[in-house]
Structures are given as structure tokens and as C-alpha cells.
Design a protein around this motif. Structure first.
Motif, PDB file in Angstrom:
ATOM      1  N   HIS A   1       1.158  -0.994   0.274  1.00 16.23           N
ATOM      2  CA  HIS A   1      -0.026   0.167   0.016  1.00 16.23           C
ATOM      3  C   HIS A   1       0.470   1.307   0.285  1.00 16.23           C
ATOM      4  CE1 HIS A   1      -2.853   2.884   0.684  1.00 16.23           C
ATOM      5  NE2 HIS A   1      -2.230   3.455   1.641  1.00 16.23           N
TER       6      HIS A   1
ATOM      7  N   PHE B   1      -3.505   1.964  -5.569  1.00 16.25           N
ATOM      8  CA  PHE B   1      -4.520   2.075  -6.815  1.00 16.25           C
ATOM      9  C   PHE B   1      -4.524   1.906  -8.073  1.00 16.25           C
ATOM     10  CE2 PHE B   1      -4.700   6.525  -5.836  1.00 16.25           C
ATOM     11  CZ  PHE B   1      -5.536   6.861  -7.731  1.00 16.25           C
TER      12      PHE B   1
ATOM     13  N   SER C   1      -7.371   1.166   0.835  1.00 20.38           N
ATOM     14  CA  SER C   1      -7.119   0.489  -0.360  1.00 20.38           C
ATOM     15  C   SER C   1      -8.170  -0.129  -1.104  1.00 20.38           C
ATOM     16  CB  SER C   1      -5.466   0.172   0.310  1.00 20.38           C
ATOM     17  OG  SER C   1      -5.109   1.261   0.883  1.00 20.38           O
TER      18      SER C   1
ATOM     19  N   TYR D   1      -9.530   1.245  -5.115  1.00 16.38           N
ATOM     20  CA  TYR D   1      -8.730   0.224  -6.459  1.00 16.38           C
ATOM     21  C   TYR D   1      -9.715  -0.311  -7.351  1.00 16.38           C
ATOM     22  CZ  TYR D   1      -7.054  -3.632  -9.281  1.00 16.38           C
ATOM     23  OH  TYR D   1      -6.880  -4.857 -10.129  1.00 16.38           O
TER      24      TYR D   1
END
Length: 771
Positions: free
Chosen positions: A59, A64, A211, A215
Motif C-alpha cells: 500500500h 490503487f 485501499s 482500487y
């Protein structure tokens, strides 16, 4: 890494998956700790070996926006080059900019300067399991030592993964990658349980919340933008909603006309769909209550559903359901039904929030797609209404036509074709193309078509018809011009006259597959000059010759050039000239300019075979029609068949023909909701039957469950299987405003017609069947 709920995993499988994820996470964290890239992602080869799919990523603020997958045959992507060659790849910012100019798709995930490093996950140069990809923003120098470190780490990961593969764990990329933190946390190690979702949560617990959802939203928006119809939207829902949230089935329902209609579905039984389809919005059901009450309904078990909706039919194989409204422009326009094999825990508030945001995008896309589909259907109806309903039915010629609308937009075009009976008994073939794609183009086309018909009925030859049509177009006060080609065929002698106004001339093949090339003088398009004089050319048609008239949309001229594309069409016509004319037309149409290339161009094709007039061999023809919805007219068709076969001395074929004709005619009356035009043509070795109606969609066998009122339709559908079993050959093709369903039966077992029988044509144009 599995993205769907499934029966409980074995302890061994769960343990292997935990070790796999720990190995990938460890490798990514090592690389990230050493190089500190802007994104660090592991890709694994998908089960079909055609894609590299993002499996896990560290992350970061840019995680993303990672590329979700690569096709393994697209070497434009650095990740694919590293995977294919088995060698690490480093792409500098300048090289990346050049790559993006050649392949604009790369710019979507690389919109700013960066350095890309990719190392193959390989046990040997020939055995590759995936890649590790790093992106550095802003660009910085990557030393050889750092590149070697990434490759060494990837090789160590490959050894760990190969060991798991040998223990029986398949390596498959997930629907959504795991987002992990750059530092491991104790609870994330070995936390896998028997449930896939719990394992995924444990592995990604160090990830910053939201996260994966960011995405998902990005991928959904991207793919919905590319989906242009309901089918495409459903495919996006399956990959971006159904699988990531662990559902097994989905139905997208829209409220239209105070009733609920299923727009798209995957994985649901027919019983469930029959229950939903057509439900009044006033009815008390989970779907309608979700829309009218504008609320989310989640049932973790069948008993919960029965408690709120007693007696509701539920598939007992599915244990849980979620009903979520589809919102568009501030209105609840439909409902999304998700089915789960099991739902051991309620969907979290975060998951429901993300689902609703995603389904809002789906709802808006569905409404746009349905509006587009309705508009496209309307314009196609307008276009087809201007095509001939049927062609003249003559012993000397056989004709068929095809028309294809442009795939881009919903606008109608100006292509048309026609087959006319000339005052002297011959046949007139016409094809034309008005420039543009608009209602004005269709209006001009309709007026030109009517003008050509009127001038032909007055007895003018092709050149004079074009001259008068040219003046007609000038008088219409339009800026549009048109091309047109006319061929008049004397059916008694085979002599033909042709004239063309800016349109490609006919392509002709004789019965032996030799191309005949009449030298036509191509005049200017219609509408260019009011006083244009057109020339005409005379040529001879031999028995068995096939003439093809076409518009530019049928040619692959944008890639091959016009001359080469016409030669290509001619070769295909010559190679297949002996085929059944409907099959030949379908074959030529299947090789038309690819829709991806000619998205903005219509295509029309007119095929005519000259059968000749030899007294002993010429085919005999017969024709009748059955009025719309007149199912009793089928009995009249049987009497018509009996009379015709008696005259043709083919009565032994009566039983089979009665059965086959009854099936295709009944199918047309029930499903096409139009008059059915029945035509018979006798050849020395077979009899051909054609049933023409106004529905362009092909007939399909219908199977209805527990619906006694529809038994007739069900029998009709099964009857098409009888046609396939008994006929020598059969098929269905769009022609004119509707379609032609045809079949042929062999006359080998029936007596041949008597040679000295007069060539009269009893029943050639008999009256419509008796009521």
C-alpha cells in the motif's frame, strides 16, 4: 488469493495459501525496504495462462492505480517483456514516454514520468510464474546492484512458490490484489482460517483501510466506461462485483412500465428468473420492496427470507442473499440481487457503502445502455422498413440480400438494395448508398428508392433510370449525394444491361467459378450534376452464374485498398459459387470489413443466381402466404402442399414436407407475429422450401417449464429440432425486412417428374391459403 466463497477449504489448502501469501508479502517488503519505490506489485500467471494478474501490492499513495493485468502476448508492456524473456527489465523515463506515444493505453497507469523495474519470478529462464514490478516516481537512477537485488529476491520467491505448487497448490491470480503494509504485523502471520475471506482479511490486515475498495472503484469505472451494452455491463459486474465480494450469482433488474424486468443475469436458475420477470412493482417481494422502499436487504439464511416473505420460492442450494437498489439520477431504477453459497457474517458497513457506490455507477450505465439499445432497435426498424419485404419469385432467378448497420452510434444509414420485376418480365437489380448516417440520409434513400421503382415501372433502361433519379435528387434540395448501380436481366435470354453512378460494378461468377468482368463506364454519383448522362453496358449471363452487388461497407478497403478488396470478394464468390445462395450470402457477409475497422459504415449485399430457362431442367416454383396470427392457415398450407406435389409427381414426399413446413410456418406465425410467405422450388435432386417473415431474429428451439398455456410454443421450438433431423440441410438468414428460414429435402426416394409433362407451373402464384 481465491476471490469467491466456496465449500470450506481443507486445513492443508488453507495452510498452503497462508504460506504463499506470506512468501509474496515477504518478498515485496524486502524489495520495498531496499528501493522505496512508489509502487511494488507481484503479478502471477492466470489459470488460462493468457494474463498476468496483480496478486499483491504494497500500500502506497499510488498503489490503487497499478495496472490490474497484462496480456502475456502484448510485448508493449515492460512486465510482459520481462516475463517472456525471463530477464529483468529497466525502463527509463524517456523510454517510457516513447512507449506511451506508440501505445497510448500505457499512459492510463503511467501518466507522469517514472522509472519502471520488472523482475521475472522464475525457477529457470524457461519456467516463469509471474513478475515483480516496481515504479519510481519521480524518476531516479536504479543501479545494477539494486536491479540484481530485485531479481535475486524474485528468484527466491519463485523457489518458495514452486515448492507450494509441487505440494498441490495452484497459483492463480485473484480478482482483486491484496493490499499489504510495508511492515509486517504479528496478527497477519499464519492467521489463515478455513474461510477464504477471513484469510484474506488476516493477510491484508496491515493494509490502510479502503485501499482495495479504491482500487475496485477505479477498475469498475474504467470497465463500465468501455461497456456499451447490457451484456458488457453484466460482464463487468461479474468480474468487479460478483467475484470480489464472494457472490455466486447475480441478477440486474430494472423497473420499466410499473413492472420489474431482468436486464442481465449470471448463475441464477430459470425458476428464479421466471419468478422475477414481469413482477408488478406493487407486488410484495424482496426485489420490488428494495426499489419502492429504497433500502438494502441482506438475508444471511433461507429461514430469514421465509420469515419475511412466506412461501417465496428459494433455491435451497443458495444460503444467503443481498438485495441492493440501483440508483440513477437520484432515483431507484432497479435492484441488484446477489446470491451467496454462505454468508457467515453480515456484510460490513464499509462493504455495503462500497457496493452502493459501485451499483450507482452500474445503474447509470444500465440506463444509458438500455436507452442506447432502444434507440438502436428503433433506428434498425426504420432502416429495415425501407428494405424490400420480399423478392420476386421466378423460376429463372433466385435472390437474397443482407444488410448490416454500422456498429458505432445509433444513427441509421442510407444503404439499400432492391429486386424489381421489369415490365417485360425480366428482373431489375438495384443497390445504392446515400452518404452520411442520419435521418436525412434515410429520408433521401427512401425517396430515391421510390423514384427508382417508379422509373423502372415506366419501362426505362438502367441509364435512363439513373438520369431521372439524378434529377430527382437535385430537386430534393439536399447537400447529400448518392451512388447507385442498376442491372436489368432478361430472364429468358440471360442478356443483362448495367449502369452505375459512382458505385462499384457487379462482381459475377459463372457456374465453374470463373469471374466475369463486364467493363462498365462508372458515371458521377447522383446529385453531383443535374444534367449528367450515364452510359450502360451489355453483357451475357450464363446459366448458373451468380451476380453480387454490394456497398463499400462490405469491403475491407480501409486495410486492403478498394481494388484489392474487390478482388478478395470476387475470389470468395468464385470459390463458393455453387453453394446454396443463403449460405453463400452468409459466408460473404462474414468476411465483410471488420466492425472494429468499419464502425461507422453500413454494409449491404445483394446476390442473384441466374438459373436459366432450359425446358427440361428449369426448376418449378410454387408460392402461398399465411396471414398474421392465422394458425388455422397451417391446415390450408397442407392442402396447398398436397396439390403442388401431386402436380409435380412428388407425392411420396408429402408426409415429411407436411411435418417440416408445418413446423417452420407455425414457428413464424407464433414468434415473428407477421405474415409468412411460403415458397417452394423444385430441383432435379431436391425440393427447397423457404418461409419468410418480418422478424429478423433467427428461430431458436424454445423450452418452457410447467406452463400449460404455452405448450404450443414449446412444441414449436422442439419442432425445429425435427427440422434439423429430417431436412437435408436447413438454416435461417436475415433478408430484407425480416428473415428467411429454409430447408431442403432430397427427392432421391421420390419418382422423378415426367419429362414429357408440359412446363406449366400450377400453383406458381396460388391464392393465400384458405381460412
Amino acid at each position: 488469493m481465491d476471490s469467491e466463497f466456496s465449500p470450506p477449504l481443507t486445513v492443508k489448502r488453507a495452510g498452503l495459501e497462508a504460506r504463499r501469501d506470506e512468501a509474496i508479502a515477504s518478498a515485496l517488503r524486502k524489495v520495498y525496504g531496499r528501493l522505496q519505490p512508489s509502487s511494488c506489485t507481484a503479478y502471477l500467471l492466470a489459470a488460462d495462462a493468457e494474463l498476468l494478474v496483480a496478486a499483491m501490492t504494497v500500500h502506497t499513495p499510488l498503489s490503487f492505480a497499478i495496472t490490474p493485468q497484462f496480456r502475456v502476448d502484448n510485448l508493449a508492456w515492460p512486465a510482459v517483456r520481462a516475463f517472456q524473456t525471463g530477464k529483468a527489465v529497466r525502463v527509463e523515463a524517456e523510454d517510457l514516454q516513447s512507449l506511451c506515444r506508440r501505445t497510448p493505453a500505457l499512459l492510463v497507469t503511467t501518466p507522469f514520468p517514472m522509472v519502471i523495474v520488472v523482475a521475472p519470478i522464475r525457477t529457470t529462464p524457461q519456467n516463469r510464474l509471474g513478475v515483480i514490478t516496481l515504479r519510481c516516481v519521480p524518476p531516479r537512477e536504479i543501479s545494477e546492484g539494486e536491479l540484481d537485488y530485485v531479481q535475486t529476491t524474485a528468484d527466491e520467491l519463485a523457489a518458495d512458490l514452486q515448492s507450494l505448487v509441487e505440494q498441490g497448490l495452484p497459483l492463480e491470480g485473484p480478482s482483486i490484489p491484496l493490499f499489504i503494509s510495508s511492515q509486517p504485523e504479528p496478527q497477519a502471520v499464519g492467521a489463515a482460517s478455513g474461510a477464504v475471506q477471513q484469510h484474506r482479511q488476516a493477510t491484508s490486515s496491515a493494509s490502510t483501510p479502503g485501499s482495495p475498495f479504491l482500487y475496485q472503484l477505479q477498475r469498475l469505472a474504467t470497465e463500465l466506461t468501455a461497456a456499451v451494452d447490457t451484456k458488457g455491463i453484466l460482464a463487468v459486474v461479474r468480474t468487479q462485483i460478483l467475484r470480489p465480494f464472494g457472490a455466486k450469482a447475480v441478477a440486474l433488474c430494472l423497473a420499466e412500465g410499473e413492472r420489474l424486468h431482468v436486464a442481465g443475469t449470471a448463475g441464477l436458475s430459470r425458476e428464479v428468473l421466471h419468478r422475477i420477470e414481469g413482477t408488478p412493482l406493487s407486488h410484495h417481494s424482496p426485489e420490488t420492496d428494495t426499489i419502492t422502499g429504497v433500502g438494502v436487504k441482506i438475508f444471511t439464511s433461507v429461514s430469514e427470507i421465509w420469515q419475511e416473505y412466506p412461501g417465496l420460492g428459494i433455491d435451497l442450494e443458495r444460503q444467503a442473499r443481498a438485495y441492493l437498489p440501483l440508483i440513477s439520477n437520484g432515483r431507484a431504477v432497479g435492484c441488484c440481487l446477489l446470491e451467496f453459497t454462505e454468508l457467515g457474517r453480515p456484510l460490513s458497513a464499509e462493504e455495503i457503502a462500497v457496493l452502493m457506490i459501485m451499483l450507482e455507477q452500474v445503474g447509470q450505465s444500465l440506463e444509458r445502455a438500455r436507452a442506447y439499445e432502444r434507440e438502436h432497435a428503433l433506428t434498425q426498424t426504420i432502416q429495415r422498413s425501407l428494405l424490400p419485404r420480399s423478392f420476386p419469385h421466378l423460376p429463372e432467378v433466385v435472390a437474397t440480400g443482407r444488410y448490416f448497420t454500422a456498429t458505432e452510434g445509433a444513427a441509421v444509414g442510407g444503404d439499400w438494395y432492391d429486386v424489381l420485376t421489369l415490365p417485360n418480365g425480366g428482373v431489375g437489380l438495384v443497390i445504392g448508398d446515400v452518404e452520411g448516417h442520419s435521418l436525412e440520409a434515410v429520408s433521401v434513400m427512401g425517396q430515391l428508392r421510390s423514384g427508382v421503382r417508379a422509373y423502372t415501372a415506366e419501362g426505362h433502361d438502367p441509364a435512363r433510370v439513373l438520369e431521372r433519379s439524378n434529377r430527382l435528387l437535385a430537386d430534393l434540395d439536399t447537400d447529400l449525394y448518392a451512388t447507385c448501380c442498376c442491372v436489368w436481366l432478361d430472364s429468358a435470354t440471360g442478356l443483362a444491361l448495367a449502369s452505375t453512378a459512382g458505385h462499384p460494378g457487379p462482381v459475377i461468377s459463372d457456374s465453374q467459378g470463373q469471374i466475369v468482368e463486364p467493363r462498365l463506364s462508372i458515371g458521377p454519383p447522383l446529385g453531383v450534376g443535374r444534367q449528367t448522362a450515364y452510359q450502360q453496358t451489355e453483357f451475357q449471363m450464363q446459366t448458373g452464374s451468380v451476380v453480387a452487388l454490394f456497398t463499400n461497407g462490405l469491403l475491407d478497403s480501409r486495410r486492403l485498398g478498394t481494388d484489392a478488396a474487390v478482388r478478395q470478394l470476387a475470389r470468395r464468390l468464385a470459390d463458393r459459387c455453387s453453394q446454396n445462395l443463403e449460405v453463400l450470402a452468409d459466408s460473404l457477409a462474414s468476411h465483410r470489413c471488420p466492425p472494429a475497422v468499419c464502425r461507422d459504415d453500413d454494409a449491404a449485399l445483394l446476390l442473384v443466381r441466374y438459373e436459366g430457362v432450359q425446358p427440361r431442367d428449369r426448376p418449378r416454383v410454387a408460392r402461398t402466404s399465411i396471414q398474421r396470427h392465422d394458425l388455422r392457415g397451417v391446415a390450408g398450407v397442407r392442402r396447398f402442399l398436397r396439390d403442388v406435389l401431386r402436380e409435380w409427381n412428388r407425392l411420396p414426399l408429402l408426409d415429411d414436407l407436411e411435418l417440416l413446413v408445418s413446423e417452420v410456418v407455425t414457428n413464424g406465425l407464433i414468434h415473428a407475429h407477421s405474415e409468412v410467405d411460403l415458397r417452394l422450388r423444385e430441383y432435379p435432386d431436391r425440393i427447397r422450401v423457404e418461409a419468410r417473415d418480418s422478424d429478423p431474429y433467427p428461430p431458436v428451439p424454445t423450452v418452457l417449464l410447467n406452463d400449460e398455456s404455452s405448450n404450443q410454443e414449446a412444441e414449436s421450438g422442439r419442432g425445429l429440432l425435427i427440422v434439423e433431423a429430417l431436412a437435408l440441410a436447413w438454416g435461417s438468414s436475415p433478408a430484407g425486412r425480416g428473415k428467411t428460414t429454409w430447408f431442403e429435402v432430397s427427392t432421391a426416394a421420390a419418382p422423378a417428374p415426367e419429362i414429357d409433362q408440359p412446363p406449366s407451373l400450377p400453383g406458381r402464384f396460388p391464392p393465400a391459403a384458405e381460412q
